[in-house]
Design a protein around this motif. Sequence first.
Motif, short mmCIF file in Angstrom:
data_model
loop_
_atom_site.label_atom_id
_atom_site.label_comp_id
_atom_site.label_asym_id
_atom_site.label_seq_id
_atom_site.Cartn_x
_atom_site.Cartn_y
_atom_site.Cartn_z
N GLY A 21 0.81 -1.20 0.00
CA GLY A 21 0.00 0.00 0.00
C GLY A 21 0.84 1.25 0.00
O GLY A 21 2.07 1.20 -0.04
N GLN A 22 0.12 2.38 0.06
CA GLN A 22 0.79 3.68 0.01
C GLN A 22 0.05 4.64 0.93
O GLN A 22 -1.18 4.68 0.94
N LEU A 23 0.81 5.39 1.72
CA LEU A 23 0.25 6.43 2.59
C LEU A 23 0.96 7.73 2.29
O LEU A 23 2.18 7.76 2.10
N GLN A 24 0.19 8.81 2.27
CA GLN A 24 0.77 10.13 2.11
C GLN A 24 0.32 10.97 3.29
O GLN A 24 -0.81 10.87 3.73
N GLY A 25 1.23 11.77 3.80
CA GLY A 25 0.89 12.62 4.93
C GLY A 25 2.07 13.45 5.36
O GLY A 25 2.94 13.78 4.55
N THR A 26 2.10 13.77 6.65
CA THR A 26 3.21 14.54 7.18
C THR A 26 3.78 13.83 8.39
O THR A 26 3.08 13.11 9.10
N LEU A 27 5.05 14.01 8.61
CA LEU A 27 5.74 13.48 9.77
C LEU A 27 6.56 14.63 10.34
O LEU A 27 7.40 15.20 9.64
N PHE A 28 6.26 14.99 11.60
CA PHE A 28 6.92 16.14 12.22
C PHE A 28 6.80 17.38 11.35
O PHE A 28 7.74 18.15 11.20
N GLY A 29 5.62 17.55 10.72
CA GLY A 29 5.34 18.73 9.92
C GLY A 29 5.93 18.73 8.52
O GLY A 29 5.82 19.71 7.80
N ARG A 30 6.53 17.63 8.10
CA ARG A 30 7.13 17.53 6.78
C ARG A 30 6.36 16.54 5.93
O ARG A 30 5.97 15.47 6.41
N PRO A 31 6.12 16.86 4.64
CA PRO A 31 5.39 15.92 3.77
C PRO A 31 6.22 14.66 3.53
O PRO A 31 7.42 14.73 3.28
N VAL A 32 5.57 13.51 3.64
CA VAL A 32 6.23 12.23 3.39
C VAL A 32 5.26 11.31 2.66
O VAL A 32 4.06 11.52 2.66
N GLU A 33 5.83 10.28 2.08
CA GLU A 33 5.05 9.23 1.44
C GLU A 33 5.65 7.91 1.86
O GLU A 33 6.88 7.74 1.84
N LEU A 34 4.82 6.97 2.28
CA LEU A 34 5.28 5.66 2.71
C LEU A 34 4.71 4.62 1.77
O LEU A 34 3.50 4.51 1.61
N ASN A 35 5.60 3.86 1.13
CA ASN A 35 5.19 2.79 0.22
C ASN A 35 5.60 1.46 0.83
O ASN A 35 6.74 1.29 1.27
N ALA A 36 4.66 0.53 0.87
CA ALA A 36 4.93 -0.80 1.41
C ALA A 36 4.74 -1.84 0.31
O ALA A 36 3.73 -1.83 -0.40
N THR A 37 5.73 -2.72 0.20
CA THR A 37 5.68 -3.82 -0.75
C THR A 37 6.24 -5.05 -0.06
O THR A 37 7.45 -5.11 0.19
N GLY A 38 5.39 -6.00 0.28
CA GLY A 38 5.86 -7.18 0.99
C GLY A 38 6.45 -6.80 2.33
O GLY A 38 5.81 -6.16 3.15
N ARG A 39 7.71 -7.15 2.56
CA ARG A 39 8.38 -6.85 3.82
C ARG A 39 9.34 -5.66 3.67
O ARG A 39 10.31 -5.54 4.40
N GLU A 40 9.05 -4.80 2.72
CA GLU A 40 9.90 -3.62 2.48
C GLU A 40 9.07 -2.35 2.58
O GLU A 40 7.96 -2.27 2.04
N LEU A 41 9.64 -1.35 3.26
CA LEU A 41 9.03 -0.03 3.37
C LEU A 41 9.96 1.00 2.75
O LEU A 41 11.18 0.93 2.94
N LEU A 42 9.39 1.93 2.02
CA LEU A 42 10.15 3.02 1.43
C LEU A 42 9.51 4.32 1.88
O LEU A 42 8.35 4.59 1.56
N LEU A 43 10.24 5.10 2.65
CA LEU A 43 9.78 6.40 3.12
C LEU A 43 10.38 7.45 2.20
O LEU A 43 11.60 7.55 2.09
N GLN A 44 9.53 8.21 1.51
CA GLN A 44 10.01 9.21 0.56
C GLN A 44 9.83 10.61 1.14
O GLN A 44 8.75 10.94 1.65
N VAL A 45 10.89 11.39 1.07
CA VAL A 45 10.85 12.79 1.49
C VAL A 45 11.30 13.65 0.31
O VAL A 45 12.00 13.17 -0.58
N ALA A 46 10.90 14.91 0.33
CA ALA A 46 11.10 15.78 -0.83
C ALA A 46 12.56 16.10 -1.13
O ALA A 46 12.97 16.09 -2.29
N ASN A 47 13.34 16.39 -0.10
CA ASN A 47 14.71 16.83 -0.35
C ASN A 47 15.59 16.60 0.89
O ASN A 47 15.11 16.14 1.92
N LEU A 48 16.86 16.92 0.75
CA LEU A 48 17.82 16.70 1.83
C LEU A 48 17.50 17.54 3.06
O LEU A 48 17.65 17.08 4.19
N LYS A 49 17.02 18.74 2.86
CA LYS A 49 16.65 19.60 3.99
C LYS A 49 15.52 18.95 4.81
O LYS A 49 15.58 18.92 6.04
#
Length: 92
Positions: A3-31
């Motif tokens: 599945g996929q979740l979009q939201g904020t974490l500590f006030g920053r936009p994030v996206e969490l993608n889950a595939t099987g036993r793997e999670l990928l947390l996506q953030v916009a940039n290095l800052k």
Amino acid sequence: MTGQLQGTLFGRPVELNATGRELLLQVANLKSAWRLGRCATMSMLPLLRLLKRHGIVLRVCIGSRLTVKVLPRPSFALRVLAPALHFNSTGE
């Protein structure tokens, strides 16, 4: 889990993608990644330990080009930047 979740974490936009036993947390940039890391390191340790015990792979994707491994063993750069993420062999 899948599945996929979009939201904020500590006030920053994030996206969490889950595939099987793997999670990928996506953030916009290095800052955003830096701010999340500073805020989340200690408060997220119990969750990270639980994910590690259950064999979940976690990576953080920063922007569109850089992906950093967090679990089961944090990348060298991540361990240098966030020493609290260096789990010992028992996951504690």
